[in-house]
Scaffold this motif. Structure first.
Motif, PDB file in Angstrom:
ATOM      1  N   THR A  94      -9.105   5.681 -17.818  1.00 42.96           N
ATOM      2  CA  THR A  94      -8.320   6.285 -16.732  1.00 42.96           C
ATOM      3  C   THR A  94      -7.671   5.215 -15.839  1.00 42.96           C
ATOM      4  O   THR A  94      -6.818   4.961 -15.051  1.00 42.96           O
ATOM      5  CB  THR A  94      -8.519   7.610 -16.389  1.00 42.96           C
ATOM      6  OG1 THR A  94      -9.811   7.173 -15.656  1.00 42.96           O
ATOM      7  CG2 THR A  94      -8.484   8.641 -17.404  1.00 42.96           C
ATOM      8  N   GLY A  95      -8.957   4.427 -15.282  1.00 43.18           N
ATOM      9  CA  GLY A  95      -8.715   3.294 -14.399  1.00 43.18           C
ATOM     10  C   GLY A  95      -7.709   2.194 -14.750  1.00 43.18           C
ATOM     11  O   GLY A  95      -6.908   1.998 -13.870  1.00 43.18           O
ATOM     12  N   ILE A  96      -7.788   1.824 -15.973  1.00 42.76           N
ATOM     13  CA  ILE A  96      -6.795   0.902 -16.597  1.00 42.76           C
ATOM     14  C   ILE A  96      -5.198   1.375 -16.393  1.00 42.76           C
ATOM     15  O   ILE A  96      -4.572   0.836 -15.888  1.00 42.76           O
ATOM     16  CB  ILE A  96      -7.149   0.286 -18.038  1.00 42.76           C
ATOM     17  CG1 ILE A  96      -8.372  -0.251 -17.796  1.00 42.76           C
ATOM     18  CG2 ILE A  96      -5.954  -0.378 -18.679  1.00 42.76           C
ATOM     19  CD1 ILE A  96      -8.993  -0.542 -19.233  1.00 42.76           C
ATOM     20  N   TYR A  98      -4.409   3.810 -14.156  1.00 45.25           N
ATOM     21  CA  TYR A  98      -4.253   4.075 -12.848  1.00 45.25           C
ATOM     22  C   TYR A  98      -3.507   2.807 -12.240  1.00 45.25           C
ATOM     23  O   TYR A  98      -2.830   2.717 -11.690  1.00 45.25           O
ATOM     24  CB  TYR A  98      -5.209   4.661 -12.274  1.00 45.25           C
ATOM     25  CG  TYR A  98      -5.022   4.784 -10.830  1.00 45.25           C
ATOM     26  CD1 TYR A  98      -4.202   5.819 -10.362  1.00 45.25           C
ATOM     27  CD2 TYR A  98      -5.771   3.954  -9.779  1.00 45.25           C
ATOM     28  CE1 TYR A  98      -4.217   5.899  -8.852  1.00 45.25           C
ATOM     29  CE2 TYR A  98      -5.678   4.256  -8.513  1.00 45.25           C
ATOM     30  CZ  TYR A  98      -4.956   5.148  -7.890  1.00 45.25           C
ATOM     31  OH  TYR A  98      -4.696   5.331  -6.748  1.00 45.25           O
ATOM     32  N   PHE A  99      -4.496   1.781 -12.740  1.00 53.56           N
ATOM     33  CA  PHE A  99      -3.999   0.468 -12.082  1.00 53.56           C
ATOM     34  C   PHE A  99      -2.626  -0.086 -12.868  1.00 53.56           C
ATOM     35  O   PHE A  99      -2.040  -0.593 -12.069  1.00 53.56           O
ATOM     36  CB  PHE A  99      -5.189  -0.735 -12.760  1.00 53.56           C
ATOM     37  CG  PHE A  99      -5.091  -1.908 -12.227  1.00 53.56           C
ATOM     38  CD1 PHE A  99      -5.547  -2.186 -10.971  1.00 53.56           C
ATOM     39  CD2 PHE A  99      -4.402  -2.873 -12.869  1.00 53.56           C
ATOM     40  CE1 PHE A  99      -5.360  -3.312 -10.309  1.00 53.56           C
ATOM     41  CE2 PHE A  99      -4.687  -4.335 -12.480  1.00 53.56           C
ATOM     42  CZ  PHE A  99      -4.823  -4.324 -11.085  1.00 53.56           C
ATOM     43  N   MET A 100      -2.392   0.101 -13.879  1.00 54.05           N
ATOM     44  CA  MET A 100      -0.955  -0.068 -14.281  1.00 54.05           C
ATOM     45  C   MET A 100      -0.062   0.664 -13.745  1.00 54.05           C
ATOM     46  O   MET A 100       1.335   0.074 -13.496  1.00 54.05           O
ATOM     47  CB  MET A 100      -1.056   0.191 -15.829  1.00 54.05           C
ATOM     48  CG  MET A 100      -1.551  -1.093 -16.734  1.00 54.05           C
ATOM     49  SD  MET A 100      -1.808  -0.956 -18.485  1.00 54.05           S
ATOM     50  CE  MET A 100      -0.883   0.743 -18.767  1.00 54.05           C
ATOM     51  N   ASP A 101      -0.041   2.076 -13.735  1.00 54.15           N
ATOM     52  CA  ASP A 101       0.985   2.765 -12.946  1.00 54.15           C
ATOM     53  C   ASP A 101       0.569   3.975 -12.136  1.00 54.15           C
ATOM     54  O   ASP A 101       0.579   5.030 -12.699  1.00 54.15           O
ATOM     55  CB  ASP A 101       2.167   3.287 -14.228  1.00 54.15           C
ATOM     56  CG  ASP A 101       3.283   3.815 -13.489  1.00 54.15           C
ATOM     57  OD1 ASP A 101       3.310   4.322 -12.458  1.00 54.15           O
ATOM     58  OD2 ASP A 101       4.064   4.474 -14.282  1.00 54.15           O
ATOM     59  N   PRO A 102       0.155   3.795 -10.887  1.00 58.93           N
ATOM     60  CA  PRO A 102      -0.362   4.768 -10.193  1.00 58.93           C
ATOM     61  C   PRO A 102       0.529   6.174  -9.826  1.00 58.93           C
ATOM     62  O   PRO A 102       0.128   7.199  -9.291  1.00 58.93           O
ATOM     63  CB  PRO A 102      -0.782   4.367  -8.883  1.00 58.93           C
ATOM     64  CG  PRO A 102      -0.117   2.896  -8.690  1.00 58.93           C
ATOM     65  CD  PRO A 102       0.445   2.390 -10.220  1.00 58.93           C
ATOM     66  N   TYR A 153      -0.092   7.713 -13.968  1.00 52.76           N
ATOM     67  CA  TYR A 153      -1.591   8.155 -13.894  1.00 52.76           C
ATOM     68  C   TYR A 153      -2.321   8.687 -12.569  1.00 52.76           C
ATOM     69  O   TYR A 153      -2.182   7.704 -11.869  1.00 52.76           O
ATOM     70  CB  TYR A 153      -1.984   6.977 -14.786  1.00 52.76           C
ATOM     71  CG  TYR A 153      -1.006   6.760 -15.912  1.00 52.76           C
ATOM     72  CD1 TYR A 153      -1.142   7.865 -17.127  1.00 52.76           C
ATOM     73  CD2 TYR A 153      -0.361   5.680 -16.144  1.00 52.76           C
ATOM     74  CE1 TYR A 153      -0.170   7.629 -18.258  1.00 52.76           C
ATOM     75  CE2 TYR A 153       0.439   5.582 -17.410  1.00 52.76           C
ATOM     76  CZ  TYR A 153       0.335   6.478 -18.407  1.00 52.76           C
ATOM     77  OH  TYR A 153       1.181   6.447 -19.432  1.00 52.76           O
ATOM     78  N   ASN A 188      -5.641   8.763 -10.387  1.00 52.74           N
ATOM     79  CA  ASN A 188      -6.977   8.254 -10.014  1.00 52.74           C
ATOM     80  C   ASN A 188      -7.922   8.625 -10.865  1.00 52.74           C
ATOM     81  O   ASN A 188      -8.285   9.997 -11.105  1.00 52.74           O
ATOM     82  CB  ASN A 188      -7.195   8.698  -8.576  1.00 52.74           C
ATOM     83  CG  ASN A 188      -8.379   7.788  -7.975  1.00 52.74           C
ATOM     84  OD1 ASN A 188      -9.260   7.493  -8.611  1.00 52.74           O
ATOM     85  ND2 ASN A 188      -8.036   7.514  -6.506  1.00 52.74           N
TER      86      ASN A 188
END
Ligand SMILES: Cc1cc2nc3c(=O)[nH]c(=O)nc-3n(C[C@H](O)[C@H](O)[C@H](O)COP(=O)(O)O)c2cc1C
Ligand SMILES: Cc1cc2nc3c(=O)[nH]c(=O)nc-3n(C[C@H](O)[C@H](O)[C@H](O)COP(=O)(O)O)c2cc1C
Ligand SMILES: Cc1cc2nc3c(=O)[nH]c(=O)nc-3n(C[C@H](O)[C@H](O)[C@H](O)COP(=O)(O)O)c2cc1C
Ligand SMILES: Cc1cc2nc3c(=O)[nH]c(=O)nc-3n(C[C@H](O)[C@H](O)[C@H](O)CO)c2cc1C
Ligand code: SF4
Ligand code: SF4
Ligand code: SF4
Ligand code: SF4
Ligand code: FES
Lengths: 192, 194, 332, 190, 437, 334
Positions: free
Chosen positions: F236-238, F240-244, F247, F249
């Motif tokens: 999920t971190g990846i 989130y990093f791509m499109d907050p 997706y 936190n």
């Protein structure tokens, strides 16, 4: 009785005869049932049309491309005594719970309001999505003018009460009706 | 062979579904209601009986090497007949049973009986065998359908018995497997005690 | 005739014929030489290719059958659910496995070390398998030859023919036994033997395989064969041999005269399904160590009475047990 | 993206065995051992792809033009049956090891709904040629997945003391039911 | 990898070794080593002295047996062994305690190693030395490194990881000097110049004592080891000291190591330097209810009952008598069975603890897998064995099991894992042997 | 002298037992039970009682009359299954449905296979999924949590969505994550349990407390939980990093839904998960990936139960493919 020997000639001959007989029989039966099958299909279609527009005595079929450029929809305009009394639009949606396309027949009065709706095809979950076939759900649309009645489920800000625990199916149903309405409106405005 | 025994064996002792475990695909797929099960059963019975009869008549005219292809063609023909007739006269059932009608052609039960029984027995025996096995199959499908329908939607042959929430899983795929599992266990037990 | 009919006939026949010709051609061209019996067996099978037999199709099954017939001379582990017993018989015939009738045999348990005859001295606390217990120790009674009573033989029997008697702790064979020998193989102590069923289902055998000398053997079990040789002397047909302190009755030579039974000082010889014996007054003095002939006779009588009650139906071990019990009360 | 949907849907969402109920006989029959299940899966992959390819051609170039689509069932089964047999014979000759690995499952596949079912579904869904092949391959993978998982579970159960009445097929079916239930978690993925 | 920590219970740890008198009657079993039984050389009525050869090991893997007492041979008969089976034995009626003259009975430590490598091995063989660590493998065979292999290091096993047992511990404390000489002898016999003595950290006194002493001996080093059962297993010890793993189915020489128990080393010392055959050994007699837990130097052939009497008699509540330690020892059927070369201890367990814990279904917790020092899956092996799937069991390396019992010890469900694995090893072993034929 | 006992070695035994392990799990569940009662009041008490009593009853009756074996209800596993089933339903679940769930849990998912230790699938999860599929309405109407002392504790008719449900629904309407997060209870509340959901899953903190207890008592090992949580977090971190905006936190994923319950109490059920350490890693990672896939792209807002159940099906294959490292497998260089 002695069995027939497995020689090449015999084998081919047997197979040939069997396929010949089979195909002839099938061809025959096909010709016999062709008519009834067509009738049955027509009947099913007409049955749906009959549900969604008032009594008619003649039908005119046409195919119309919807505004959003997706698959064409089938229009059936019903006439009574030569007068146009309603249009049945066979619309669809692919957003159902099951991947199978949901097909909905939507009938419009000439004034653009919905006369009635009917489900022609759906494979939603029995007991949930299938409730879209029940009058309790479809009756919401009866007589509504989509111009004033927001054809979306309440969850999405519209006026349609979704089936409990089957919002997805309800949403798909609404989408089909919307598509029918928009295409119809387009046509209808064109006519004018 | 005692024709009565021949006829009845398909119900419990050699029930195609519960004890021989043949033709399970339709048995699981179309039995979300008793009516569908019955319809599928009857369609299969028809094919089974007809192909059994034809096979027993022509068994001696077929060279061994093309036996299986010939039988397949015969069976497929009857399946197509069922398809066409059903489409014409029972379109909604046809729709409900979907591709499982054409798939009767690959039902191991049908070919198995044609090969294993009809091709070695007389016309009458073959007919009775086909009918018995077919009815056994129908019985199994209807029973399965009835149980699933009852548990899953609270109705039987479409008549509502219980209204309100029912246990939905039973008309879905997992329910099919589970109900069949327990039915097979039950039939094993009956067979053993009989 | 309409178009549809013509097209149907043409296309379907074409498909059929093409299929036939191609198949024939391919079959000829790519012929592989195999055991011809595979084909025969395959022909006998229903060709339903349902996988019900647990194999990938009828041919695979046929191969397995031929293989098994070649290697083990039986196909008992295989079954075709579609074809049923008839098919399997047909297959057996093709493979030449119709077994000719042998002298009917039955399994006999050659140990009478019941809880009463060979009292428990040790508690075994471990998995209930004879195979393991046999490797671990001599047995709860201390007899290193005796039945361990954990029922490996029972588990091995597919015919429901051998059961544990809860009271004696010994297995008993019933008349469902088909002499398959599974229990014989399962028993780690070679206690079970297949013997001819005998005339009228009667048989006589030594129900002990203890090869220890008399003293140690008797220490653990009252009904052990002590190798005294009395039975050997009394047998008119030379049917009994004595080796390693143990008597063995050859079933081929034994004429079921029953002379050996009463002379055995420890009651180790069993007779099965005989009518009760008239009390014999002239019984020879026996039992050098025991010196209690009267009791011995009493025990024998009791044993016979027991047999009668059970109408000669039940198993040897069970019957013998009663004799054993009376022995016990007298002895210790 | 279209192909992605077909793949995910065929393997997980509407798994051919667990959701479509096709090929149940081999699913139950040949799933005693993982190795057999894997072999069977590869054989299915091969035949299913081939059969779908050929039947697609037959349908679109013979049956449809002549308007004799009602012969679909009979011609498909004929084609599939002879195709399988042909492959079997050829395989046996040219590559005995491959035959041992795959060939022995071939006859079983002929009378297995899965191959025929996929051929029919492909026509029903109006797929183009490439889609048809992707569909066939994905379904075969779905079949293999269900089959292998199931074989693993059955091998596991073989080592357990399952109650006498449930041993064998009954417990296998219940297990399949629970497996189907677990797979319902994939619904809505596409 | 793996291992468990059973309570140590070394209650006899502080007890000095007491030499016991010979018994009235010695029962000397003819099979006291792994491998073929020995052939008796005496007959009824013969007079024998302690240390006299009475049976010769003729097979390659077999060993000589010497009389442990002096007296008259009563008979050669069968005697109950630990598991209750009758085995051939020489039974000697003891008279006095006269030893063979060739034995050097002086007290001093003979440090000078005068024999050659070959002579050392011959001496060891002559004097019937077998491994005293439990397996009773003839020691001279171990010293004959097979063609193509090379021994690099000698490991002396002073781990004594079995709970309760203390004989090796006491031996290390009281015979340190002798042990080191014995180690040097073995190094010479093997032709290696390095030896490690592995001792668990729970015996700091032994570690200290031997470390102190071994300064004077070249190439010998004491290695303190983590306390963990089965640290003393041959393969585990090699791994712990040399960080090499003996491959599956291979002997320790494969990685250049030879392992000997301290008892064995002491016996080698006595054999080579003092010409004394192996006829007595240190036996721990212990148990929670034993009055005087002790370490005895006992003659081979002494009935176990006599040892127990010397330790204060059989406790009222004895429920199980074990020859060896609680993890690997063998439960005895009767106390009449004699001490053999492999008897490292007699452990008496109370009735309350004699029975196993109640049996539950396996919950697949995987603890047996965690603790197995050989990286096996005991539960899988047990199930395969229970279902008689021998082929699979073989694939799963059932033969690698060292029968340490850690799996059964740790199983919360009380599964008799080792029992089934042992059964399976038996069957699989048979199958492998049959295949060889 | 007493009769001696003979058995194979070893002759001593560790002091852990199945019963101790099972009751250990029950103790570990107590914090979560207390939190559930605090937030859901009598509803939670009723659900817990009905479920555990029904489970124990079915276990007892089936063992006694159908399997005819020695009684097994004392071993505690039925109680664990009962409590965990209760943990997996909303507080307003009708009792009759709960009893059906208990029946499925015990009769179908456990006793049909022979009882404790034989079932390949986690019984409580089978029960939960069965109910979820059969009674979607009841299984997805969540009473709003209201602290026991907050006054309206007994008028629990107010229902509200779970954070995950809300997220999925709103995302479906085309809103972005930051907008939606405004309506969420907030991380602290989610951690403590003040959020909608099944009675046992709401409080990540209480569940972690219980898990610590189990870890200390060595009832469970850390491998599966770490693998599971780690995978979820990283995956999920990846995203989130791509499109907050699309997706959420990764922390949100950790504290909402049934993740903690699943990770610590269900993915650790030893019966249905791999036996070796290596296998546990695979199991945890697989479950993590499936959970995220179902949560983010699937039809259900929550995927923990399905993910674990699917991984249960993989367990035999994992056990087959990932063996512990055999001694001597690879000779270490000296
Ligand atoms: C087995 C199963 C079948 C379902 N079938 C449908 C369905 O056919 N139509 C539908 O809209 N929702 C279906 N759902 C429910 C959806 O997953 C989802 O919960 C629901 O649409 C959300 O709607 P709600 O907001 O009305 O609760 C099904 C759920 C399950 C478990
Ligand atoms: C058949 C067999 C042959 C052996 N051969 C040798 C050998 O040649 N060299 C050696 O050092 N050890 C040899 N050993 C001894 C073993 O490596 C090992 O030391 C012995 O089995 C005792 O080990 P344990 O007490 O750990 O069980 C052999 C063992 C067996 C069973
Ligand atoms: C599980 C296990 C534990 C063992 N523990 C010890 C031990 O603590 N001390 C010891 O000397 N030998 C122990 N052994 C025996 C050794 O493996 C090995 O056989 C022995 O040290 C070889 O020396 P030996 O031939 O002189 O007996 C153990 C063996 C096993 C299988
Ligand atoms: C750490 C642990 C977790 C458990 N988790 C579950 C669970 O999630 N569901 C369940 O039905 N039983 C659970 N149990 C109880 C028991 O293992 C389970 O009922 C077995 O699957 C029954 O065979 C658990 C037990 C332990 C020790
Ligand atoms: S196993 Fe075979 S020989 Fe033994 S009792 Fe049973 S049927 Fe008879
Ligand atoms: S006869 Fe043999 S197999 Fe049977 S119980 Fe006795 S020892 Fe075991
Ligand atoms: S330790 Fe016991 S309960 Fe745990 S997996 Fe091993 S055998 Fe099963
Ligand atoms: S399997 Fe063998 S080596 Fe492994 S723990 Fe058990 S007894 Fe020890
Ligand atoms: S009925 Fe579908 S594979 Fe047999």
């Amino acid at each position: 009785m002695a069995k027939v020997e497995s020689s090449f000639k015999n084998m081919v001959l047997t197979l040939f005869i069997i396929t010949l007989v089979a195909s002839m029989a099938l061809g025959g039966i096909y010709t016999l049932t062709k008519e009834p099958i067509e009738t049955a299909k027509k009947a099913a279609q007409e049955e749906a049309i009959r549900q969604v527009i008032p009594e008619f005595d003649a039908l005119k079929e046409s195919v119309v491309d919807p505004v959003d450029g997706s698959e064409p929809l089938v229009f059936n305009v019903g006439y009574k005594d030569g007068e146009k009394i309603g249009t049945a639009v066979l619309s669809y949606s692919n957003q159902g719970y099951d991947p199978t396309t949901i097909k909905v027949m939507v009938g419009f009065r000439p004034d653009g309001s919905i006369y009635n709706t009917a489900v022609v095809q759906q494979k939603e979950t029995p007991g949930l999505g299938t409730k879209m076939e029940l009058p309790s759900f479809r009756d919401q649309f009866k007589g509504k003018d989509p111009g004033k009645f927001d054809l979306r489920v309440a969850n999405d800000g519209g006026d349609v009460d979704a089936i409990t625990a089957a919002t997805i199916s309800s949403r798909a149903f609404c989408a089909a009706v919307r598509r029918a309405y928009q295409t119809y409106k387009n046509e209808w405005e064109d006519e004018k | 062979m005692n024709q009565w025994l021949n006829f009845t064996k398909g119900f419990i002792r050699e029930n195609p579904v519960f004890t021989l475990l043949l033709g399970l695909c339709p048995a699981l797929a179309v039995t979300s209601s008793a009516f569908n099960g019955l319809g599928m059963g009857i369609a299969t019975t028809f094919v089974l009986m007809s192909s059994n009869m034809v096979v027993s008549v022509i068994k001696n005219y077929i060279p061994d090497k093309v036996r299986i292809p010939s039988f397949i063609v015969i069976i497929a023909s009857f399946v197509t007949i069922v398809e066409l007739v059903m489409q014409a006269y029972a379109p909604s059932l046809f729709k409900a049973l979907g591709i499982f009608i054409p798939l009767i052609v690959v039902n191991c039960l049908v070919l198995g009986r044609a090969e294993g029984f009809a091709s070695k027995n007389s016309f009458v025996s073959a007919l009775i065998d086909g009918l018995g096995m077919g009815l056994g199959f129908t019985f199994a499908l209807t029973l399965l359908g009835a149980i699933r329908e009852m548990l899953g939607s609270g109705s039987l042959f479409g008549y509502t018995l219980v209204s309100g929430d029912m246990i939905l899983v039973f008309i879905l795929q997992p329910g099919a497997f589970i109900v069949l599992g327990y039915l097979v266990a039950m039939f094993n037990k009956i067979k053993k005690s009989a | 005739m309409n178009d549809v009919l013509i097209f149907s006939v043409i296309s379907l026949s074409a498909i059929g014929i093409v299929a036939a010709i191609v198949l024939y051609g391919v079959a000829q061209k790519f012929k592989v030489i195999e055991d011809p019996r595979i084909d025969e067996v395959e022909d006998a099978l229903p060709a339903a290719n349902c996988g019900g037999c647990g194999f990938a199709g009828c041919r695979n099954f046929a191969e397995a059958l031929v293989d098994s017939a070649t290697q083990h001379e039986n196909i008992d582990d295989f079954f075709c659910p579609v074809g049923g017993t008839d098919t399997m018989n047909a297959v057996a015939e093709i493979l030449g496995l119709s077994v000719e009738e042998k002298d009917p045999q039955i399994a006999v348990v050659r140990c009478n070390g019941s809880r009463q005859n060979a009292p428990q001295k040790i508690v075994y606390d471990g998995p209930a398998t004879c195979a393991f217990a046999h490797n671990l120790f001599a047995g709860e009674s201390g007899c290193p030859y005796g039945c361990l009573g954990l029922g490996d033989c029972v588990a091995a029997c597919d015919f429901d023919a051998i059961h544990m008697n809860a009271e004696t702790g010994l297995p008993e064979v019933n008349d469902k036994c088909v002499a398959c020998g599974a229990c014989v193989k399962a028993c780690p102590r070679d206690i079970i033997e297949l013997r001819p069923k005998g005339k009228k289902d009667r048989r006589i055998f030594v129900s002990c395989i203890n090869e220890e000398k008399g003293g140690p053997a008797r220490k653990n079990c009252k009904v052990a064969c002590i190798g005294c040789g009395k039975c050997v002397k009394v047998c008119p047909f030379d049917a009994i041999t004595l080796e390693n302190n143990l008597a063995y009755i050859d079933p081929e030579k034994c004429k079921l005269c029953r002379k050996c039974v009463p002379v055995c000082p420890t009651d180790a010889i069993h007779e099965v399904n005989f009518p009760p014996r008239k009390p014999k007054p002239e019984k020879k003095e026996d039992g050098e160590k025991r010196g209690q002939p009267a009791q011995k006779k009493e025990a024998a009588e009791k044993q016979e009475a027991g047999k009668k009650n059970e109408a000669g139906k039940k198993n040897e071990a069970g019957k013998k047990n009663e004799a054993g019990e009376s022995d016990k009360t007298n002895n210790e | 993206m279209e192909y992605f949907v077909i793949i995910i849907s065929a393997i997980f969402v509407s798994n051919i065995v667990l959701a479509q109920f096709l090929g149940i006989c081999p699913f139950l029959g040949v799933s005693n051992k993982v190795d057999t299940a894997v072999g069977m899966s590869f054989a299915v992959l091969f035949v299913m792809t081939l059969a779908t390819l050929v039947t697609w051609l037959i349908y679109h170039y013979v049956l449809a033009p002549f308007q004799i689509t009602f012969l679909q069932t009979i011609s498909f089964i004929l084609v599939i049956a002879s195709l399988v047999q042909m492959v079997e014979i050829i395989l046996k000759k040219i590559s005995p090891p491959l035959y041992q690995a795959l060939g022995i499952y071939l006859p079983l596949i002929t009378t297995n709904c899965a191959v025929m079912g996929v051929a029919l579904l492909t026509i029903g869904k109006d797929f183009n040629f490439l889609e048809a092949i992707v569909f066939a391959i994905s379904n075969a993978i779905g079949f293999g997945l269900a089959m292998t998982l199931f074989a693993g579970l059955r091998e596991h159960l073989d080592l357990m003391e399952v109650p006498a009445g449930m041993r064998g097929v009954p417990i296998a079916l219940v297990t399949a039911g629970i497996l189907a239930m677990a797979f319902m978690g994939f619904t809505g993925l596409v | 990898m793996g291992g468990v920590h059973p309570p140590e219970n070394k209650i006899s740890a502080g007890q000095k070794i007491i030499a016991l008198d010979p018994p009235e009657q010695a029962l000397i079993l003819l099979n006291q080593n792994l491998g073929a039984p020995s052939k008796p050389l005496v007959k009824k009525g013969d007079e024998v002295k302690a240390g006299q050869l009475i049976a010769r090991g003729e097979a390659f893997i077999s060993s000589n047996i010497h009389s442990s007492v002096s007296g008259k041979v009563l008979k050669i008969d069968s005697v109950m062994d630990a598991s209750g089976y009758k085995r051939p034995a020489v039974i000697i009626q003891v008279k006095g305690d006269e030893w063979e003259e060739s034995i050097d009975r002086s007290k001093g430590v003979v440090k000078q190693i005068s024999l050659s490598q070959k002579e050392i091995i011959e001496k060891i063989k002559e004097n019937g030395i077998v491994g005293l660590g439990g397996a009773t493998f003839p020691s001279h065979v171990k010293l004959m490194v097979p063609e193509g292999k090379k021994a690099e290091v000698l490991l002396v096993n002073g781990v004594e990881c079995e709970p309760y047992l203390t004989s090796d511990h006491q031996l290390m404390l009281s015979k340190g000097e002798e042990l080191l000489v014995g180690t040097s002898v073995l190094m010479k016999g093997l032709g290696v110049d390095k030896a490690y003595i592995g001792i668990e950290n729970n015996k700091p006194d032994a570690i200290g004592h031997l470390s102190e002493l071994c300064r004077q001996y070249k190439g010998i080093q004491v290695v303190p080891l983590k306390v963990k059962y089965p640290q003393g297993g041959e393969k585990q010890l090699i791994k712990a000291i040399t960080n090499r793993e003996v491959p599956s189915g291979k002997l320790p020489v494969e990685v250049g190591a030879v392992v000997n128990n301290v008892g064995t080393v002491f016996a080698v010392y006595e054999a080579v330097q003092k010409n004394k055959p192996l006829f007595e050994r240190v036996v721990t007699v212990t148990g929670k209810s034993v009055k005087k837990p002790s370490n005895f130097l006992a003659r081979i052939g002494t009935p176990v009952s006599m040892l127990i009497d010397q330790a204060g008699g059989l406790p009222e509540n004895a429920g199980k008598i074990i020859s060896g330690g609680p993890m690997m020892g063998k439960a005895l059927l009767s106390v009449d069975t004699p001490v053999v070369k492999g008897t490292s201890g007699i452990l008496i367990i109370d009735e309350a603890h004699a029975r196993r814990v109640p049996l539950m279904p396996c919950i697949r917790c995987g603890r047996c897998v965690d603790v197995c020092p050989m990286g096996l899956e005991p539960i899988l092996l047990a199930q395969l064995s229970e279902h008689e799937m021998w082929d699979k069991a073989e694939d799963q390396k059932i033969m690698d099991c060292i029968e340490c019992g850690s799996c059964h010890y740790t199983c919360p469900a009380g599964r008799p894992l080792l029992d089934y694995v042992r059964l399976g090893k038996n069957k699989v072993g048979q199958r492998i042997r049959n295949r060889g034929k | 002298m007493n009769t001696l006992t003979i058995s194979g070695s070893p002759h001593v035994h560790g002091d852990d037992s199945v019963k101790k392990i099972m009751y250990g799990v029950v103790y570990a569940l107590i914090p979560a039970i207390l939190v559930s009662v605090y937030f859901f009041g009598l509803g939670a008490v009723r659900v817990l009682l009905v479920s555990s009593i029904a489970c124990m009853f079915f276990e007892w009756i089936i063992q006694k009359y159908i399997i005819k074996g020695p009684p097994t209800i004392n071993d505690g596993s039925a109680l664990v299954a009962g409590v965990l089933l209760a943990f997996n339903v909303p507080a307003n679940m009708p009792s009759w449905i709960l009893i059906i769930g208990a029946f499925v849990t015990i009769a179908i998912a456990k006793m049909s296979f022979g009882g404790l230790g034989k079932n390949p699938f986690n019984p409580a999860l089978v029960g939960r999924i069965f109910l979820l599929i059969s009674f979607p309405v009841q299984m997805t109407s969540w009473p709003k949590p209201s602290a026991l002392f907050a006054g309206d504790a007994l008028t629990d008719t107010v229902t509200g969505p779970t954070p995950l449900g809300l997220l999925k629904e709103e995302l479906g309407k085309g809103r972005t994550v930051p907008e939606i997060m405004q309506e969420m209870p907030g991380y602290v509340n989610e951690l403590l349990g003040n959020q909608g959901g099944c009675i046992g899953e709401v409080s990540a903190a209480a569940l972690i407390l219980g898990a610590l207890y189990m870890l200390i008592r060595r009832i469970i090992t850390w491998h599966t939980p770490v693998a599971y949580l780690g995978t979820v977090f990283v995956f999920t971190g990846i995203l989130y990093f791509m499109d907050p905006l699309q997706y959420v936190n990764p922390l949100f994923h950790l504290v909402t839904g049934g993740l903690m319950l699943g990770v610590f109490f269900m993915a650790t059920d030893m019966v249905t998960t791999p036996v070796s350490r290596r296998g546990m890693w695979i199991f945890g990672a697989g479950a993590g990936i499936l959970t995220v896939i179902i949560r983010i792209w699937g039809g259900y807002p929550e995927g923990v139960a399905f993910a674990i159940l699917i991984m249960n099906a993989f367990t035999p294959l994992i056990n087959r493919g990932f063996k512990p490292k055999r001694f001597g497998e690879k000779v270490a260089d000296a």
